[in-house]
Write a protein that holds these residues in place. Structure first.
Motif, mmCIF file in Angstrom:
data_model
loop_
_atom_site.group_PDB
_atom_site.id
_atom_site.type_symbol
_atom_site.label_atom_id
_atom_site.label_comp_id
_atom_site.label_asym_id
_atom_site.label_seq_id
_atom_site.Cartn_x
_atom_site.Cartn_y
_atom_site.Cartn_z
ATOM 1 N N THR A 43 0.834 -1.204 0.000
ATOM 2 C CA THR A 43 0.000 0.000 0.000
ATOM 3 C C THR A 43 0.864 1.247 0.000
ATOM 4 O O THR A 43 0.598 2.208 -0.732
ATOM 5 N N ARG A 44 1.927 1.256 0.818
ATOM 6 C CA ARG A 44 2.832 2.410 0.842
ATOM 7 C C ARG A 44 3.462 2.632 -0.526
ATOM 8 O O ARG A 44 3.577 3.768 -0.993
ATOM 9 N N ALA A 45 3.855 1.550 -1.196
ATOM 10 C CA ALA A 45 4.458 1.677 -2.525
ATOM 11 C C ALA A 45 3.458 2.251 -3.519
ATOM 12 O O ALA A 45 3.796 3.116 -4.336
ATOM 13 N N ALA A 46 2.215 1.781 -3.472
ATOM 14 C CA ALA A 46 1.180 2.284 -4.384
ATOM 15 C C ALA A 46 0.907 3.768 -4.114
ATOM 16 O O ALA A 46 0.763 4.559 -5.046
ATOM 17 N N CYS A 47 0.857 4.164 -2.847
ATOM 18 C CA CYS A 47 0.630 5.571 -2.500
ATOM 19 C C CYS A 47 1.787 6.436 -2.986
ATOM 20 O O CYS A 47 1.582 7.560 -3.452
ATOM 21 N N SER A 48 3.012 5.911 -2.892
ATOM 22 C CA SER A 48 4.194 6.676 -3.299
ATOM 23 C C SER A 48 4.224 6.962 -4.793
ATOM 24 O O SER A 48 4.877 7.903 -5.235
ATOM 25 N N GLN A 49 3.507 6.177 -5.576
ATOM 26 C CA GLN A 49 3.451 6.434 -7.013
ATOM 27 C C GLN A 49 2.735 7.753 -7.300
ATOM 28 O O GLN A 49 3.069 8.453 -8.247
ATOM 29 N N ASP A 50 1.739 8.078 -6.493
ATOM 30 C CA ASP A 50 0.987 9.326 -6.680
ATOM 31 C C ASP A 50 1.562 10.475 -5.863
ATOM 32 O O ASP A 50 1.466 11.626 -6.262
ATOM 33 N N SER A 51 2.123 10.149 -4.707
ATOM 34 C CA SER A 51 2.604 11.180 -3.793
ATOM 35 C C SER A 51 3.827 10.667 -3.044
ATOM 36 O O SER A 51 3.707 10.140 -1.934
ATOM 37 N N PRO A 52 5.011 10.819 -3.647
ATOM 38 C CA PRO A 52 6.229 10.347 -2.990
ATOM 39 C C PRO A 52 6.440 11.045 -1.644
ATOM 40 O O PRO A 52 6.145 12.235 -1.500
ATOM 41 N N ARG A 53 6.928 10.293 -0.673
ATOM 42 C CA ARG A 53 7.199 10.855 0.645
ATOM 43 C C ARG A 53 8.408 11.774 0.579
ATOM 44 O O ARG A 53 9.422 11.443 -0.017
ATOM 45 N N ALA A 54 8.296 12.937 1.195
ATOM 46 C CA ALA A 54 9.429 13.853 1.301
ATOM 47 C C ALA A 54 10.359 13.339 2.395
ATOM 48 O O ALA A 54 9.910 12.850 3.429
ATOM 49 N N LYS A 55 11.640 13.422 2.161
ATOM 50 C CA LYS A 55 12.610 12.892 3.110
ATOM 51 C C LYS A 55 12.602 13.644 4.439
ATOM 52 O O LYS A 55 12.959 13.093 5.465
ATOM 53 N N ASP A 56 12.202 14.912 4.423
ATOM 54 C CA ASP A 56 12.220 15.699 5.657
ATOM 55 C C ASP A 56 10.864 15.747 6.357
ATOM 56 O O ASP A 56 10.697 16.452 7.326
ATOM 57 N N GLU A 57 9.901 14.991 5.888
ATOM 58 C CA GLU A 57 8.574 14.994 6.503
ATOM 59 C C GLU A 57 8.356 13.709 7.290
ATOM 60 O O GLU A 57 8.771 12.644 6.879
ATOM 61 N N GLY A 58 7.704 13.813 8.397
ATOM 62 C CA GLY A 58 7.335 12.644 9.172
ATOM 63 C C GLY A 58 5.975 12.139 8.725
ATOM 64 O O GLY A 58 5.053 12.048 9.511
ATOM 65 N N CYS A 59 5.839 11.853 7.435
ATOM 66 C CA CYS A 59 4.539 11.427 6.922
ATOM 67 C C CYS A 59 4.537 9.933 6.653
ATOM 68 O O CYS A 59 5.574 9.306 6.528
ATOM 69 N N GLY A 60 3.345 9.392 6.578
ATOM 70 C CA GLY A 60 3.193 7.980 6.297
ATOM 71 C C GLY A 60 1.816 7.695 5.751
ATOM 72 O O GLY A 60 0.979 8.586 5.653
ATOM 73 N N SER A 61 1.601 6.455 5.406
ATOM 74 C CA SER A 61 0.308 6.016 4.892
ATOM 75 C C SER A 61 -0.385 5.188 5.965
ATOM 76 O O SER A 61 0.225 4.319 6.575
ATOM 77 N N PHE A 62 -1.653 5.475 6.176
ATOM 78 C CA PHE A 62 -2.438 4.798 7.191
ATOM 79 C C PHE A 62 -3.720 4.274 6.566
ATOM 80 O O PHE A 62 -4.216 4.826 5.593
ATOM 81 N N ARG A 63 -4.266 3.243 7.163
ATOM 82 C CA ARG A 63 -5.559 2.721 6.723
ATOM 83 C C ARG A 63 -6.609 3.078 7.768
ATOM 84 O O ARG A 63 -6.423 2.852 8.956
ATOM 85 N N VAL A 64 -7.705 3.668 7.306
ATOM 86 C CA VAL A 64 -8.835 3.989 8.166
ATOM 87 C C VAL A 64 -10.048 3.375 7.502
ATOM 88 O O VAL A 64 -10.349 3.663 6.341
ATOM 89 N N THR A 65 -10.752 2.506 8.196
ATOM 90 C CA THR A 65 -11.887 1.800 7.608
ATOM 91 C C THR A 65 -13.012 2.733 7.219
ATOM 92 O O THR A 65 -13.184 3.807 7.816
ATOM 93 N N ALA A 66 -13.777 2.345 6.242
ATOM 94 C CA ALA A 66 -14.930 3.132 5.796
ATOM 95 C C ALA A 66 -16.038 3.114 6.839
ATOM 96 O O ALA A 66 -16.997 3.872 6.741
ATOM 97 N N ALA A 67 -15.909 2.271 7.846
ATOM 98 C CA ALA A 67 -16.933 2.153 8.876
ATOM 99 C C ALA A 67 -16.856 3.263 9.921
ATOM 100 O O ALA A 67 -17.683 3.310 10.813
ATOM 101 N N VAL A 68 -15.866 4.150 9.842
ATOM 102 C CA VAL A 68 -15.750 5.240 10.810
ATOM 103 C C VAL A 68 -17.009 6.094 10.746
ATOM 104 O O VAL A 68 -17.419 6.552 9.692
ATOM 105 N N LYS A 69 -17.621 6.266 11.909
ATOM 106 C CA LYS A 69 -18.883 7.007 11.999
ATOM 107 C C LYS A 69 -18.847 7.973 13.167
ATOM 108 O O LYS A 69 -18.210 7.713 14.164
ATOM 109 N N PRO A 70 -19.580 9.060 13.038
ATOM 110 C CA PRO A 70 -19.665 9.998 14.166
ATOM 111 C C PRO A 70 -20.412 9.375 15.330
ATOM 112 O O PRO A 70 -21.176 8.480 15.194
#
Length: 70
Positions: A43-70
């Motif tokens: 998943t991280r590799a697929a995300c990096s194709q559209d938005s490569p991670r910047a080396k100086d950013e503490g960013c990452g890819s996370f999974r959040v289920t579609a079931a999240v509800k208020p």
């Protein structure tokens, strides 16, 4: 920072991760704040194709289920 709680996955078994908030107090307008499981390598590799991670950013890819509800 003004976090407005949106919700969690009711199937999480404890009302915890994953969860979503909206930070309403940012200079550039509202931003989502996500808490979720770290994405796997494929998943991280697929995300990096559209938005490569910047080396100086503490960013990452996370999974959040579609079931999240208020």
């Amino acid at each position: 920072m003004a976090l407005l709680f949106f919700g969690t996955d009711p199937n999480s078994g404890g009302g915890n991760c994953p969860a979503v908030w909206v930070d309403t107090d940012t200079a550039g307008g509202p931003e989502l704040v996500l808490q979720g499981k770290f994405a796997d390598a494929a998943t991280r590799a697929a995300c990096s194709q559209d938005s490569p991670r910047a080396k100086d950013e503490g960013c990452g890819s996370f999974r959040v289920t579609a079931a999240v509800k208020p």
